[in-house]
Write a protein that holds these residues in place. Structure first.
Motif, mmCIF file in Angstrom:
data_model
loop_
_atom_site.group_PDB
_atom_site.id
_atom_site.type_symbol
_atom_site.label_atom_id
_atom_site.label_comp_id
_atom_site.label_asym_id
_atom_site.label_seq_id
_atom_site.Cartn_x
_atom_site.Cartn_y
_atom_site.Cartn_z
ATOM 1 N N THR A 15 0.828 -1.210 0.000
ATOM 2 C CA THR A 15 0.000 0.000 0.000
ATOM 3 C C THR A 15 0.858 1.253 0.000
ATOM 4 O O THR A 15 0.630 2.185 -0.786
ATOM 5 C CB THR A 15 -0.944 -0.004 1.219
ATOM 6 O OG1 THR A 15 -1.742 -1.186 1.181
ATOM 7 C CG2 THR A 15 -1.820 1.227 1.238
ATOM 8 N N ALA A 16 1.847 1.298 0.880
ATOM 9 C CA ALA A 16 2.726 2.466 0.946
ATOM 10 C C ALA A 16 3.495 2.640 -0.364
ATOM 11 O O ALA A 16 3.649 3.763 -0.859
ATOM 12 C CB ALA A 16 3.693 2.328 2.111
ATOM 13 N N GLY A 17 3.966 1.546 -0.936
ATOM 14 C CA GLY A 17 4.681 1.621 -2.198
ATOM 15 C C GLY A 17 3.803 2.104 -3.328
ATOM 16 O O GLY A 17 4.221 2.922 -4.158
ATOM 17 N N ALA A 18 2.566 1.627 -3.372
ATOM 18 C CA ALA A 18 1.642 2.054 -4.420
ATOM 19 C C ALA A 18 1.321 3.537 -4.300
ATOM 20 O O ALA A 18 1.264 4.255 -5.306
ATOM 21 C CB ALA A 18 0.362 1.220 -4.357
ATOM 22 N N VAL A 19 1.136 4.025 -3.072
ATOM 23 C CA VAL A 19 0.844 5.443 -2.868
ATOM 24 C C VAL A 19 2.039 6.302 -3.272
ATOM 25 O O VAL A 19 1.889 7.313 -3.962
ATOM 26 C CB VAL A 19 0.421 5.712 -1.405
ATOM 27 C CG1 VAL A 19 0.398 7.202 -1.098
ATOM 28 C CG2 VAL A 19 -0.928 5.098 -1.124
ATOM 29 N N CYS A 20 3.246 5.907 -2.862
ATOM 30 C CA CYS A 20 4.446 6.675 -3.227
ATOM 31 C C CYS A 20 4.670 6.674 -4.732
ATOM 32 O O CYS A 20 4.963 7.723 -5.321
ATOM 33 C CB CYS A 20 5.675 6.103 -2.520
ATOM 34 S SG CYS A 20 5.769 6.502 -0.781
ATOM 35 N N GLY A 45 14.974 20.031 -6.344
ATOM 36 C CA GLY A 45 13.606 20.534 -6.433
ATOM 37 C C GLY A 45 12.546 19.458 -6.523
ATOM 38 O O GLY A 45 12.673 18.357 -6.000
ATOM 39 N N ARG A 46 11.471 19.799 -7.213
ATOM 40 C CA ARG A 46 10.309 18.928 -7.323
ATOM 41 C C ARG A 46 10.625 17.651 -8.102
ATOM 42 O O ARG A 46 10.181 16.567 -7.754
ATOM 43 C CB ARG A 46 9.176 19.702 -7.991
ATOM 44 C CG ARG A 46 7.864 18.996 -7.966
ATOM 45 C CD ARG A 46 6.781 19.896 -8.559
ATOM 46 N NE ARG A 46 5.502 19.257 -8.462
ATOM 47 C CZ ARG A 46 4.552 19.604 -7.614
ATOM 48 N NH1 ARG A 46 4.724 20.616 -6.808
ATOM 49 N NH2 ARG A 46 3.417 18.957 -7.582
ATOM 50 N N GLY A 47 11.401 17.782 -9.169
ATOM 51 C CA GLY A 47 11.760 16.606 -9.958
ATOM 52 C C GLY A 47 12.577 15.605 -9.161
ATOM 53 O O GLY A 47 12.412 14.393 -9.305
ATOM 54 N N GLY A 48 13.442 16.119 -8.310
ATOM 55 C CA GLY A 48 14.224 15.230 -7.448
ATOM 56 C C GLY A 48 13.360 14.493 -6.453
ATOM 57 O O GLY A 48 13.570 13.319 -6.168
ATOM 58 N N ARG A 49 12.366 15.199 -5.937
ATOM 59 C CA ARG A 49 11.432 14.541 -5.013
ATOM 60 C C ARG A 49 10.604 13.487 -5.733
ATOM 61 O O ARG A 49 10.333 12.426 -5.191
ATOM 62 C CB ARG A 49 10.519 15.555 -4.350
ATOM 63 C CG ARG A 49 11.218 16.339 -3.284
ATOM 64 C CD ARG A 49 10.261 17.289 -2.613
ATOM 65 N NE ARG A 49 11.007 18.122 -1.692
ATOM 66 C CZ ARG A 49 10.762 18.157 -0.389
ATOM 67 N NH1 ARG A 49 9.783 17.476 0.113
ATOM 68 N NH2 ARG A 49 11.499 18.911 0.384
ATOM 69 N N GLN A 50 10.182 13.799 -6.957
ATOM 70 C CA GLN A 50 9.439 12.807 -7.737
ATOM 71 C C GLN A 50 10.285 11.557 -7.946
ATOM 72 O O GLN A 50 9.800 10.439 -7.791
ATOM 73 C CB GLN A 50 9.044 13.378 -9.097
ATOM 74 C CG GLN A 50 7.782 14.178 -9.087
ATOM 75 C CD GLN A 50 7.416 14.577 -10.493
ATOM 76 O OE1 GLN A 50 7.919 15.577 -10.985
ATOM 77 N NE2 GLN A 50 6.565 13.806 -11.106
ATOM 78 N N LEU A 51 11.537 11.742 -8.308
ATOM 79 C CA LEU A 51 12.434 10.607 -8.520
ATOM 80 C C LEU A 51 12.640 9.817 -7.234
ATOM 81 O O LEU A 51 12.587 8.588 -7.234
ATOM 82 C CB LEU A 51 13.776 11.086 -9.071
ATOM 83 C CG LEU A 51 14.807 10.020 -9.361
ATOM 84 C CD1 LEU A 51 14.301 9.068 -10.439
ATOM 85 C CD2 LEU A 51 16.121 10.650 -9.770
ATOM 86 N N ALA A 52 12.845 10.535 -6.125
ATOM 87 C CA ALA A 52 13.064 9.853 -4.844
ATOM 88 C C ALA A 52 11.829 9.062 -4.415
ATOM 89 O O ALA A 52 11.940 7.893 -4.012
ATOM 90 C CB ALA A 52 13.437 10.878 -3.773
ATOM 91 N N PHE A 53 10.649 9.677 -4.510
ATOM 92 C CA PHE A 53 9.438 8.973 -4.100
ATOM 93 C C PHE A 53 9.085 7.844 -5.069
ATOM 94 O O PHE A 53 8.553 6.814 -4.660
ATOM 95 C CB PHE A 53 8.262 9.937 -3.943
ATOM 96 C CG PHE A 53 8.275 10.663 -2.630
ATOM 97 C CD1 PHE A 53 8.084 9.976 -1.447
ATOM 98 C CD2 PHE A 53 8.494 12.026 -2.575
ATOM 99 C CE1 PHE A 53 8.097 10.630 -0.225
ATOM 100 C CE2 PHE A 53 8.510 12.692 -1.367
ATOM 101 C CZ PHE A 53 8.322 12.002 -0.189
ATOM 102 N N GLY A 54 9.377 8.029 -6.340
ATOM 103 C CA GLY A 54 9.156 6.951 -7.305
ATOM 104 C C GLY A 54 10.047 5.759 -7.022
ATOM 105 O O GLY A 54 9.607 4.605 -7.059
ATOM 106 N N THR A 55 11.314 6.041 -6.724
ATOM 107 C CA THR A 55 12.255 4.968 -6.387
ATOM 108 C C THR A 55 11.855 4.274 -5.095
ATOM 109 O O THR A 55 11.877 3.039 -5.009
ATOM 110 C CB THR A 55 13.676 5.539 -6.271
ATOM 111 O OG1 THR A 55 14.008 6.207 -7.495
ATOM 112 C CG2 THR A 55 14.694 4.457 -5.989
#
Length: 73
Positions: A15-20, A45-55
């Motif tokens: 669940t946590a992985g799917a949400v992230c 910035g925002r793109g780095g956060r997207q990459l981190a949360f996606g990973t």
């Protein structure tokens, strides 16, 4: 609640992985917006956060699936 997580930790990870992962792909403001934090001026910035949360989301999904097929223990 803690007993359920201890018994079904793989489902909590899934669940946590799917949400992230969904939040990173869909660029959700509440997950990816760096404004209001002390590192808002980060070069990533925002793109780095997207990459981190996606990973992070992908890793949690992989671990959750592995634990689900392994039997959770």
């Amino acid at each position: 609640m803690m007993e359920w997580i201890q018994e079904h930790g793989e489902l909590a990870l899934l669940t946590a992985g799917a949400v992230c992962l969904a939040g990173a792909v869909r660029n959700w403001n509440w997950l990816c917006d760096p404004s209001g934090t002390r590192d808002a001026q980060s070069p990533f910035g925002r793109g780095g956060r997207q990459l981190a949360f996606g990973t992070l989301g992908a890793a949690l999904l992989v671990i959750g699936v592995w634990l689900l097929f392994k039997g959770g223990r």
